[in-house]
Design a protein around this motif. Sequence first.
Motif, short mmCIF file in Angstrom:
data_model
loop_
_atom_site.label_atom_id
_atom_site.label_comp_id
_atom_site.label_asym_id
_atom_site.label_seq_id
_atom_site.Cartn_x
_atom_site.Cartn_y
_atom_site.Cartn_z
N ASN A 70 0.82 -1.21 0.00
CA ASN A 70 0.00 0.00 0.00
C ASN A 70 0.85 1.26 0.00
OD1 ASN A 70 -2.62 1.47 0.41
ND2 ASN A 70 -1.59 2.04 2.31
N ARG A 71 1.89 1.26 0.80
CA ARG A 71 2.77 2.44 0.85
C ARG A 71 3.45 2.67 -0.50
NH1 ARG A 71 3.76 4.46 5.79
NH2 ARG A 71 5.79 5.27 5.18
N THR A 74 0.61 3.81 -3.26
CA THR A 74 0.10 5.16 -3.00
C THR A 74 1.23 6.19 -2.94
OG1 THR A 74 0.14 4.80 -0.60
CG2 THR A 74 -1.93 4.32 -1.76
N ALA A 76 3.45 6.64 -0.70
CA ALA A 76 3.55 7.22 0.64
C ALA A 76 5.01 7.39 1.02
CB ALA A 76 2.85 6.31 1.64
N GLY A 79 7.81 4.53 1.20
CA GLY A 79 7.38 3.35 0.45
C GLY A 79 8.35 3.01 -0.67
N VAL A 119 -3.37 13.11 -3.61
CA VAL A 119 -3.05 12.16 -2.54
C VAL A 119 -4.28 11.61 -1.84
CG1 VAL A 119 -1.87 11.89 -0.32
CG2 VAL A 119 -0.71 13.06 -2.22
N ARG A 122 -6.00 8.61 -3.79
CA ARG A 122 -5.25 7.46 -4.27
C ARG A 122 -5.84 6.15 -3.75
NH1 ARG A 122 0.95 9.99 -4.07
NH2 ARG A 122 0.52 11.53 -5.73
N GLY A 124 -5.94 2.44 -2.42
CA GLY A 124 -5.09 1.65 -1.55
C GLY A 124 -5.11 0.16 -1.85
N GLY A 204 -3.33 8.96 10.34
CA GLY A 204 -2.03 8.33 10.13
C GLY A 204 -1.78 7.13 11.01
#
Length: 418
Positions: A70-71, A74, A76, A79, A119, A122, A124, A204
């Motif tokens: 996921n990181r 997306t 992040a 990631g 963002v 996005r 996941g 978060g």
Amino acid sequence: MLVQRLGAPSDFDPLLERIASARVVMLGEASHGTYDYYRIREQITRRLIVERGFSFVAVEGDWPDCDLVNRSVTAAPGGEADPQSALERFVRWPTWMWSNAEVSRFCRWLRAWNLDQPVPERVGFHGLDVYSLWESMQSILDYLGEEDPVTLEAAAEAYRCFEPYGSRIEEYGVASRFVSARCEDEVVRLLARTRERAARDGAGSFSAWQNAAVVAGAEKYYRAMVGGGPQSWNVRDTHMAETLDRLLERYGPDAKAVVWAHNTHVGDARATDMSPGGMVNIGQLARERYGADDVVLVGFGSYEGTVVAAPRWGAPHEVMTAPPARAGSLEERLHTLLPDRALLILSHGDRPDWLVQEADHRAIGVVYDPSFEAWGNYVPTRLGDRYDAFVWCDHTTALHPLPATVMPGELETYPSGV
């Protein structure tokens, strides 16, 4: 029933019409090791994301491993730049379920798509499953650091309670028959404290909250597993359903989810012999929680081909031959009725009698013995009640696992390894 021959991307239009404004679409598979299921599932999911604005993909996988993916998808902070690098870090057996070339291709596409989106919008990629107790515990400890000594002590107490069982965590289930050996109180306290901390920290901290829920679910799962029967299965599928609930809430009131899991989880258990046996699954629970109009369940099946599976629990994977489906099965009937690739919309128009009559429906898990086909590997099913749509692939081929360093996995659940 509507039958659509598959050959072009537009051939899935009837399925998207059936999905309409549904909130949850579950895409199944008749095995965890078939290229065709993963590829078609990817094609459908891409369209749901691009054309219907679906918010996330949730899979029958571990939360911590999928959080790495996921990181990446997306983009992040921290990631991986390439989602395949995250997939190659999957180490718990059976790695090939998600660490394979087919999932890598989808995740690379998803990252490219997401990079063109704001963002907050996005899409996941998340894990629903109850396993990964140790990985989730470590993630909680990493999240807490030294800033919250009360919550950190709750995590440390839970960790110490499980520590004597090490990698053989299923032995906790045996020990838990004695009240003094249970870790239930420690886990409940950890979940409560982590939830309070997450509420203070905001969005978060969702992953920490979910990791605490995994620890709580795993503790219940191992306690139930030692007793046999349907309870451990129900703990697992209920945990997956509750994780889906949390994800939909996290993504907001207009969120929509695509779920990838085995047919035995996706197809409504009430239309199989699972229900008389006392079992539920996420397909049934979703229909009950969100309403049948907001949930579309899509099954998959094939007549013969090759598949990646293992001959026994924890063994290296092999490419095996799935023989022609046995006489009297749904697969044999569809082999005689349908073209090589077809989409069935089961709730469209008149339904033939065989759609509502019970017949055997093949289910191949991560553990598979083709010689067992004569008396196993099938789930009695009323196809028209179990799914809203069905994807037929007469002949299938094995998927392509990525290289992996494999660690032992949890003991199998019923049906074998699905």
